[in-house]
Scaffold this motif. Structure first.
Motif: not given
Length: 858
Positions: A432-438, A496-505, A511-520
């Protein structure tokens, strides 16, 4: 005939001389037993021929004949009339006269707040009154009003409104207890104080008492350096109010309104205070937009019960400066330079912005059980919500701050172009390839919390000399930390590829938009219980106390980002205790000596229990241990007030987390936890106040400290699951403790002219100020060089005031000039690799600024 006339004249003059009466006394506050300055003493039949009390509260009223009564009045206190007994003596001494404050609970709050009393409490303390705060603080940050107290070092941080840091005897503010009406308000997670949360607190402050060292508080468990005890104004029983406006030379403005209903027919009284602060700020892009409010309502129920309800808060938004500067940047751009901001399409965008609202509601109940027992209870709740701007870059790419225009501001136009035009693609999995991300976004780092608790203190008089004070404090704290997308800066979405998450995604949407939670997405849950007891012995000459307390802290962490199902950690329990004792001996009416000592076993902060941002608790984290003692001397006469003390504080088993991350072989990151560090803080402090005449006062102060790290340790390095994977040496023995001047001198001269004009000049000198440093970086046995010593500096501030009357209402005009001689100086900073100015990063102090204010009472 001439002889007869001469004899008559002589007899007349003699009779008049003998008829002259001198009425003297000393006026003090009934609540805090402090001298009252400027009280008006007069007779009803001769209002013009009166006098006022001096700096020590003393007065002498000269009358041609003995009056039947005199009247004593002062705004903020109840007017009192005193009957004068007929006497043939020329001098009548009324002794000590106590004025009652026109507030409902100032006398009782001292029990919860553990207010120290002069010539009684065996601790070193200094008190700042509301009048001084109102007339001298201006647009400075709240703790800067304390900078004339020896041992205190209070400065702005980056320059934003409310951004400040305070040190006491070399201890940073996470090791200084901050109390609001006796309630601890320092962060229970990291011990810090966020002064920007209390921007409007100065308007509502009745007094600030700085208790150094062990202090008098029963609940201030982290008071290694001391306790800053803030007492707010209470419910006024007299109707009236005031309006005030102030402005600075750099554009900040503040308007304050205060009104009290007075005592209503139903027995209630209410006081409201509100303020509005706005402006562009002194440092570039440190705008401020803030409000504050304070409401106090109280009622006396018969002779037994009294309740006070207090609500205060300060919703605000302000730009910050978090990037420290080099000397080269200051030389090129000036001390107002701020690297944290830029603009896009004409709109200013500071990437470091703080926004927060932390209201606190408390309900105090006072119960006069009988002549021997008094119970004071405070229930409180605080709900904080807000955060600050942050930014993220995709897959460790260039950060927002690496895009700079020629003026070295953030180049938002380039960032927007990169996000909108790049052709990179990303595999979300399964092709599942995507582009146009920030590639770069701005986020909100949000920190909300709820804390609530109850503090109850019972004061029981065993007999005329012995008093037992017992009580408990329970607190519940729950926080929530999240990072949310704020601005995609030209892109369509964030990954947010959940690279910091111990149990992954774990199948979560990347795919995250304005107002979505990421990283923490985590939080702390802390329960705290504390029981304290203190036995006091009081006579006219001797005051002594012995106190002990035990406490327990239960820590738990929850994490909704690292873990998919089992999101809560185990509960970690850490008991603690403390013991302290003190003795004050009044040798006579002028001389006193005191001594105190104590031992603390201090539970670790939450950040040390869970050091790696996950639910794995640290291994063998131990309590810090503190042994402290102090010896002091005081001399107080009508003309002179002298204080001197020597202190010794040995701090063992200190825990420190490295500020910098260590990257492991699997590309994960961790931090080193330093345990077992020791430090010794000792020094002497001197204060001298001299009344040169009834209208002029001179003050001097000095603080000479010797603060050093005392040992080398081996720091453990753990992986993200807190498995021990290595060690590193820390060579700190003999290094000076940084971040505060170890030598301070100060002076002030204050004079009142024609009872209307006041002039005060304040001078401070700071030396032996070493840059702060991270001990984990001292891992070279051959590098024993002290951190960079900042240049010594001195500042001169001038305060002018004029009191006036308008339509029979009292008013005040004040003008403050800070840094009169426009000195260039460095306030604080971070040591570099070479321990000199070339690698130093820091904050330079403000140049000369002005603040003018207008106030009218009604």
């Amino acid at each position: 005939m001439k002889k007869f006339i001469s004899i008559v004249i002589i007899l007349f003059i003699t009779s008049q001389a003998f008829a002259t009466t001198f009425i003297k006394g000393k006026i003090i506050s009934n609540d805090l037993l402090n001298p009252i300055i400027g009280a008006n003493i007069y007779t009803s039949d001769n209002l013009q021929n009166g006098t006022t009390s001096n700096q020590n509260g003393d007065f002498v009223l000269e009358m041609a004949n003995t009056p039947k009564e005199i009247t004593i009045s002062l705004m903020g206190y109840e007017t009192q009339s005193i009957q004068i007994s007929t006497s043939n003596e020329n001098e009548i001494n009324l002794g000590i006269i106590k004025l009652l404050p026109q507030t409902i609970d100032l006398n009782e709050i001292r029990i919860i707040a553990s207010v120290a009393e002069d010539r009684k409490t065996p601790v070193s303390f200094s008190t700042i009154k509301a009048k001084m705060i109102e007339q001298k603080l201006g647009d400075q940050t709240y703790p800067e009003i304390l900078k004339q107290i020896p041992g205190i070092y209070a400065t702005r941080e980056g320059g934003g409104s409310g951004d400040a840091r305070v040190s006491l005897r070399g201890f940073r503010q996470e090791n200084i207890a901050l109390l609001l009406n006796g309630i601890p308000i320092s962060s229970v997670e990291n011990g810090l104080v966020y002064w920007n949360n209390w921007i409007g607190l100065a308007d509502a402050t009745k007094m600030i008492q700085v208790q150094k060292g062990l202090g008098a508080s029963k609940v201030a468990l982290n008071s290694l350096g001391g306790t800053i005890n803030i007492i707010t104004k209470s419910t006024e029983t007299k109707q009236g109010g005031s309006i005030q406006h102030s402005m600075t030379s750099y554009g900040n403005q503040k308007t304050t309104f205060n009104f009290s209903t007075g005592l209503l027919n139903n027995g209630w009284a209410m006081t409201f205070l509100g303020s509005r602060t706005s402006g562009d700020g002194y440092v570039d892009a440190t705008y401020v937009d803030g409000w504050s409010y304070f409401l106090s309502a109280g009622k006396q129920f018969g002779t037994k019960h009294k309740i006070i309800l207090t609500l205060l808060g300060a919703p605000e938004k302000h730009g910050q400066r978090n990037f420290k500067l080099t000397q080269a940047e200051v030389d090129q751009h000036g001390i107002k330079f701020n690297k944290d901001w830029g603009s896009y399409n004409g709109e200013l965008n500071n990437a470091s912005e703080n926004f927060y609202h932390k209201p606190q509601l408390s309900l105090n109940h006072y119960w006069n059980i009988n002549q021997k027992a008094f119970l004071a209870t405070s229930a409180y709740v605080s709900i904080g919500k807000g955060g600050g701007k942050w930014s993220e870059s995709f897959n460790y790419g260039p950060s927002l701050f690496q895009y700079r225009n020629p003026s070295q501001q953030i180049d938002f136009e380039s960032v927007y172009n990169v996000n909108a035009s790049h052709t990179d693609v990303y595999d979300l999995g399964g092709g599942n390839m995507v582009n146009g991300f920030s590639k770069i976004i701005q986020t909100n780092y949000l920190a909300s919390h709820v804390w609530t608790g109850v503090l109850s203190t019972l004061e029981y008089k065993i007999d005329d000399k012995l008093k037992l004070i017992s009580g408990f404090h329970y607190r519940y704290f729950k926080s929530k930390l999240q990072e949310k997308v704020r601005d995609l800066l030209g892109g369509s979405f964030w990954i947010d590829n959940y690279g910091w998450a111990l149990e992954g995604s774990g199948g979560r949407n990347q795919i995250k938009h304005v107002g979505d939670v990421i990283n923490v997405d985590n939080g702390a849950l802390i329960h705290f219980g504390h029981i304290f007891n203190q036995l006091e012995y009081n006579t006219d000459h001797l005051n002594a106390f012995i106190a002990a307390s035990i406490s327990n802290t239960w820590y738990q962490r929850e994490d909704r980002y690292n873990y998919l199902t089992d999101i809560k950690s185990e509960v970690i329990s850490k008991p603690a205790y403390d013991f302290k004792a003190g003795l004050n001996f009044n040798m006579d009416e002028m001389n006193q000596i005191y001594f105190n000592m104590g031992y603390y076993s201090k539970a670790p902060l939450f950040k040390f229990v869970f050091p790696n941002y996950n639910n794995s608790a640290a291994i063998d984290i131990s309590n810090e241990r503190v042994f402290a003692m102090e010896l002091g001397y005081g001399l107080k006469t009508k003309k002179l007030n002298f204080k001197a003390n020597a202190y010794y504080t040995y701090w063992k088993d200190i825990s420190i987390l490295s500020n910098e991350y260590i990257q492991l072989e699997d590309f994960s990151q961790t931090r080193a936890l330093v345990k077992g560090l020791d430090a010794l803080h000792m020094g002497v402090e001197i204060e001298l106040g001299v009344n040169l005449n009834p209208n002029t006062e001179l003050g001097l102060m000095a603080s000479l400290g010797d603060w050093k790290w005392k040992n080398d340790v081996i720091a453990d390095i753990f992986d993200i699951n807190n498995n021990l994977i290595g060690t590193t040496e820390v060579y700190a023995n003999g290094l000076k403790v940084g971040d505060a001047p170890q030598t301070q001198f100060g002076a002030f001269l204050k004079s009142t002219i024609f009872d209307q004009f006041t002039v005060e000049i304040d001078w401070t000198y700071n030396d032996h100020l070493y840059a702060g440093f991270d001990p984990i970086n001292r891992n070279d046995a051959n590098d024993r060089q002290q951190s960079y010593q900042l240049p010594s500096y001195q500042l001169l501030d001038v305060h002018l005031g004029y009191s006036y009357k308008l339509f029979n209402n009292q008013g005040f005009i004040g003008l403050n000039c800070y840094n009169l001689f426009n000195s260039t100086y460095i306030m604080r900073g971070q040591d570099g690799a070479d321990h000199n100015l070339s690698t130093f990063l820091g904050y330079w102090g403000f140049e000369r600024t002005f603040n003018i204010q207008f106030k009218l009472n009604f």
